[in-house]
Design an enzyme around this catalytic site. Structure first.
Site: not given
Lengths: 125, 471
Positions: B396-399, B436
């Site tokens: 999720n957040d890493v993209t 996040a």
């Protein structure tokens, strides 16, 4: 402050610096195995657990020594074995296929474009 | 110094050397396993030398030998069994458990030495008593904290941050109590009471601190506690005057510290913010919603399979959700089917993918994904514009492209340039947030299709569909 304490403090500080230097070069891929390896190394507290058995004489002393020995032995043995299991994944495919390690391991799948871990590792560091 | 003493000291020195060299060999995947063995060899030599020390001293009672032998036997058996039988996905919590017992052992060594030799009129110097207090404080925090962290990773303890009212005051009070008890210990007053208070306050502090931290931050916490245990072991070395313990403990303390910082940096989180806690659950399970809201476009398995099967190039982005669903074998099978159909498949590994840095590499390697196909972020990012499909599984957040803009919770975090691919396919359990807690702009992108399902069943369905297309 005794000379022994000064020597010990010197050793402590230099070891911390060595630790920083040795570690900061490790690629991200190996961080989890590295954490596990470091975890196994602090299992050296087993030596401490053995040393306290030297002076244990009371029931409380024996209880503490027993618990310390169980904990430390679990840390050191488990730590090294699990690290080795993790690192076994990073061998060359050919090597991995050669070892019989459960039924799935022996099912070798030859693939094009496989590089050895060394070759693959070099381009990334 | 007798000849035996000299021999023992020399073996200890060699063991310390083995630890340093062993860690150094961990620099490259090719030599890492060898490095672990060098370090293990040093450990075996150190234990053998200590055995010689015990025999040579001649002061160990029969009960002492039985206690020691029994303890080592039980501990070694438990360690061996759990390390051999654990699934690789459950490995982070096992490492955390081993870390817990290591910290506990260090604290016990300090406590025993103090009870035996400490106190008013005892043989312990003030410096040694300070080391005892630090050993117990740090060791007990590491013990209790690691157990909770292990429980959170295993799912036995809820991964949501548990926030007690007034916990800042409570934690400060606990820390103050622990420091006061440590002070009394050093001053040589009411030793046993002070020791008990110190142990209890440290244990509670460890539990409360980690309980307040969300599951996604656990890797950083485990790494930090690993460093703590290292320091506790070094303190135990000061207490029993053993230089090898000091060296090994300091090495681990430094390595854990560096690793913790690297992990926190990769997640764009400050260590202070993590420790204050109350942020991030790490699990996307809550807030399951249907696809209608927020303007996302869903896709069915057959359509998704067609996109994959007719692509020239697919980049797979595995994340936490893949690890949680234990679907790495299914992923590898899908990739193999695609490759047999002539599709080029690569894996883009974010530095913090999975549950720990490098954990995803281990999981994929276990599923027999060749090391050469796992590409690190800096290497694969320029290749996204040439990919027909970016297949995001449980990441999720890493993209999230929002990281490129200032002013968001993840601003500045290094991300994978998934949104630059021709099209994006996201397999995700629900529309919940990442740790996040913000919306992922990737999901509402016009080129993105969402496949809302559990990673394991989704990949099985996709593989079955792709098989009918690839002949």
């Amino acid at each position: 402050m005794s000379p022994e304490l000064l020597t010990d403090l010197t050793i402590f500080l230099l070891s911390v610096l060595v630790g920083f230097e040795v570690i900061s070069k490790v690629p991200a891929t190996l961080h989890t195995p590295l954490m596990s390896a470091a975890n196994a190394i602090h299992g050296v507290v087993l030596v401490g657990a053995m040393v306290i058995a030297l002076s244990a004489q009371t029931p409380l002393g024996y209880a503490l020594a027993l618990l310390a020995a169980v904990f430390a032995a679990m840390n050191v043995v488990g730590g090294y074995v699990v690290t080795d299991r993790m690192l076994r994944m990073f061998r060359r495919p050919a090597e991995r296929a050669a070892t019989v390690d459960g039924a799935r391991e022996s099912r070798a799948r030859p693939q094009s474009g496989d590089a050895s871990p060394e070759e693959a590792g070099e381009g990334r560091s | 110094m007798s000849a035996v003493d000299v021999l023992i000291r020399l073996v200890y020195l060699a063991a310390a050397g083995c630890f340093v060299i062993g860690l150094h060999l961990m620099n490259s995947p090719g030599t890492a396993r060898h490095g672990n063995r060098v370090s293990g060899l040093g450990m075996a030599a150190a234990v053998a030398a200590t055995l010689l020390l015990l025999i040579d001293s001649g002061t160990v009672t029969t009960t002492g030998w039985i206690v020691l032998g029994l303890g080592i036997l039980i501990g070694a058996a438990a360690g061996l069994y759990s390390a051999r039988s654990v699934r690789m996905t459950a490995m982070p919590q096992l490492v955390s458990l081993f870390n817990a017992v290591g910290g506990g052992a260090a604290a016990l060594v300090g406590a025993h030495d103090f009870l035996r030799f400490g106190g008013a009129g005892g043989e312990l110097t003030v410096a040694a008593t300070v080391a005892v207090a630090l050993d117990i404080l740090i060791g007990a925090v590491a013990f209790a904290g690691s157990l909770v962290a292990s429980g959170k990773l295993q799912g036995w303890v809820p991964s949501q941050p548990m926030l007690l009212p007034g916990r800042a005051v409570l934690n400060t009070a606990l820390a103050a109590i622990a420091v006061a008890a440590a002070g009394l210990l050093v001053a040589g007053r009411v030793e046993v009471t002070a020791l008990t208070v110190l142990v209890v306050a440290s244990l509670v502090l460890g539990v409360l601190t980690v309980l307040a931290i969300g599951g996604a931050d656990m890797p950083v916490v485990v790494s930090l506690l690993n460093a703590c245990t290292g320091v506790a072991v070094a303190m135990a070395g000061f207490v029993i005057e053993n230089t090898m313990l000091i060296i090994a403990g300091a090495l681990v303390g430094a390595s854990g510290g560096i690793l913790t910082k690297l992990m926190a940096d990769a997640m764009n989180r400050s260590l202070t913010a993590i420790l204050i806690g109350g942020f991030g659950t790490g699990d996307d399970a809550r807030g399951r919603t249907t696809g209608e809201e927020r303007g996302i476009q869903t896709i069915e398995a057959d359509d998704a399979a067609i996109r994959l099967a007719y692509a020239n190039r697919v980049i797979v982005v595995p994340g936490y959700g893949l690890a949680a669903a234990r679907a790495q074998n299914e992923l590898h099978e899908l990739a193999e089917v695609l490759r047999s159909g002539g599709v080029r498949v690569d894996y883009a590994i974010h530095p913090v993918a999975g549950r720990m840095p490098g954990h995803m590499n281990v999981l994929l390697a276990e599923a027999k994904v060749p090391y050469a196909q796992m590409r690190e972020m800096g290497e694969i990012n320029p290749e996204f514009p040439r990919a027909d499909v970016a297949l995001v599984i449980g990441a999720n957040d890493v993209t999230n492209p929002a990281a490129r803009r200032p002013g968001t919770a993840i601003s500045g975090m290094p991300i994978l340039d998934v949104d630059r691919a021709e099209s994006v396919l996201v397999i995700k359990r629900s529309m919940g947030h990442g740790y996040a807690g913000i919306d992922n702009e990737l999901y509402t992108d016009a080129r993105t299709r969402m496949f809302l399902a559990d990673a394991k069943s989704a990949l099985e369905t996709l593989t079955a569909s792709v098989k009918t297309l690839v002949r």
